[in-house]
Design an enzyme around this catalytic site. Structure first.
Site, PDB file in Angstrom:
ATOM      1  N   HIS A  85       0.832  -1.211   0.000  1.00  9.66           N
ATOM      2  CA  HIS A  85       0.000   0.000   0.000  1.00  9.66           C
ATOM      3  C   HIS A  85       0.870   1.266   0.000  1.00  9.66           C
ATOM      4  O   HIS A  85       0.902   2.022   0.963  1.00  9.66           O
ATOM      5  CB  HIS A  85      -0.873  -0.057   1.250  1.00  9.66           C
ATOM      6  CG  HIS A  85      -2.053   0.845   1.254  1.00  9.66           C
ATOM      7  ND1 HIS A  85      -2.010   2.137   0.795  1.00  9.66           N
ATOM      8  CD2 HIS A  85      -3.316   0.649   1.693  1.00  9.66           C
ATOM      9  CE1 HIS A  85      -3.205   2.692   0.958  1.00  9.66           C
ATOM     10  NE2 HIS A  85      -4.017   1.802   1.504  1.00  9.66           N
ATOM     11  N   GLU A 108      -0.662   1.515  -5.604  1.00  7.87           N
ATOM     12  CA  GLU A 108      -0.188   0.285  -4.966  1.00  7.87           C
ATOM     13  C   GLU A 108      -0.461  -0.958  -5.807  1.00  7.87           C
ATOM     14  O   GLU A 108      -1.519  -1.091  -6.418  1.00  7.87           O
ATOM     15  CB  GLU A 108      -0.844   0.122  -3.606  1.00  7.87           C
ATOM     16  CG  GLU A 108      -2.361   0.123  -3.650  1.00  7.87           C
ATOM     17  CD  GLU A 108      -2.989   0.183  -2.280  1.00  7.87           C
ATOM     18  OE1 GLU A 108      -2.986  -0.858  -1.588  1.00  7.87           O
ATOM     19  OE2 GLU A 108      -3.487   1.253  -1.914  1.00  7.87           O
TER      20      GLU A 108
END
Length: 264
Positions: A157, A242
Site C-alpha cells: 500500500h 499500490e
C-alpha cells in the site's frame, strides 16, 4: 560494508539498509514496513504522516504497509489484515550485485493470539526489500505451510511522497492520463505494467509481477480531516499507487505465490 544496521524509527525497532552507492532505506520490524527510501539522489520518496503512531499501538500511516490476508473490508477479518500490525523477524540481510537487501519473515507463531485465532491457517510470509541507485524492489512470498487450503488477498500500500497532489499525473491505469482532483479511491483490475507517476520533473516508473491489480487512493480534504493520524493538509503531499492482488489464488498445502514490485 554492512548492508543493514539495527536502529529505531520512532519507538519501533528497525533496520537501516545502505547500498554501496549510498542509497538508503528504513524498514520497521513492526509490519515489515518500508518507512523511508532515499535513492542516490538523496531525496525521500515515501510519505509518512507526522501524526502517525510509531509505537506499535496501531498501523503506521505512510510508507509501504503490507496488506495480507485481506484487502480493506473485502472479507470477514480485520481491515487490511494482520500483517501490517504484527512483529516480523529478520531472516536475512546482505549485499548482492550492488543491491542492499533485507528479508523479514512472519509465521503463525509470531502473531498476537487474537490474530492467530481469527485466521487459523498455516502460512509463511517473507518480504524482501532491496535498494540500489534510485530503485527499490520488494518481493512478497506467501506459502501455505499448513494442512488446509486458504485464499487470500495482498497489496503493498505505497504512499508516494509528492510535491502537490494537484500537479500529479498517473499513466497506465486509465486510457487517459489520470489527475487527482479530489477524494479518489479506485481499484483497477488486470493492469498492464509499467505504470508511471509524474510529479513535476520527476517520473517514477512502477512495475509489478504477480500482483494483477492496482489501487489508487487519496483521501481528499474532507476525509483527511476525519483521520486522527493525518494532519488536515497532508493529503496534498502523497498519493497511493499500490500493487494489489484482490482475488488471490487458493493455495493448497505446500503451494506458494510470489508478487514483485519495482519502483525506479
Amino acid at each position: 560494508m554492512e548492508a543493514a544496521i539495527q536502529t529505531t524509527y520512532g519507538q519501533l525497532p528497525a533496520l537501516l539498509l545502505t547500498a554501496p552507492d549510498g542509497a538508503q532505506a528504513c524498514v520497521t520490524l513492526y509490519g515489515a514496513h518500508l518507512i523511508s527510501w532515499r535513492g542516490t539522489d538523496g531525496l525521500e520518496r515515501l510519505f509518512c504522516s507526522a501524526q502517525s503512531a510509531l509505537d506499535g499501538s496501531r498501523a503506521i500511516r505512510g510508507g509501504v504497509p503490507v496488506i495480507f490476508p485481506q484487502f480493506a473490508e473485502r472479507g470477514e477479518g480485520m481491515r487490511h489484515g494482520f500483517a501490517r500490525v504484527s512483529n516480523w523477524r529478520v531472516a536475512d540481510t546482505g549485499i548482492e550485485n550492488g543491491w542492499a537487501f533485507a528479508v523479514l519473515a512472519l509465521e503463525p507463531g509470531d502473531l498476537a493470539p487474537e490474530h492467530a485465532a481469527a485466521w487459523p491457517h498455516g502460512f509463511a510470509l517473507a518480504l524482501r526489500v532491496a535498494i540500489h541507485a534510485n530503485e527499490v524492489s520488494m518481493r512478497l512470498d506467501v506459502r501455505n505451510a499448513g494442512q488446509d487450503a486458504f485464499a487470500f488477498a495482498a497489496a503493498l500500500h505505497t504512499y508516494h511522497l509528492v510535491g502537490d497532489i494537484g500537479t500529479v499525473r498517473i499513466n497506465g491505469v486509465e486510457r487517459e492520463e489520470l489527475a487527482i482532483t479530489g477524494k479518489f479511491d479506485h481499484v483497477y483490475e488486470g493492469v498492464t505494467p509499467p505504470l508511471a507517476l509524474i510529479d513535476g520533473g520527476i517520473m517514477l516508473t512502477v512495475r509489478q509481477e504477480g500482483f494483477t491489480d492496482a489501487v489508487v487512493w487519496n483521501p481528499g480534504a474532507e476525509d483527511a480531516a476525519a483521520l486522527a493520524d493525518m494532519a488536515d493538509e497532508e493529503y496534498r503531499r502523497f498519493v497511493c499507487v499500490e500493487p494489489a492482488l484482490l482475488n488471490g489464488p487458493t493455495l493448497q498445502p505446500g503451494e506458494r505465490w510470489v508478487g514483485e514490485y519495482h519502483v525506479s
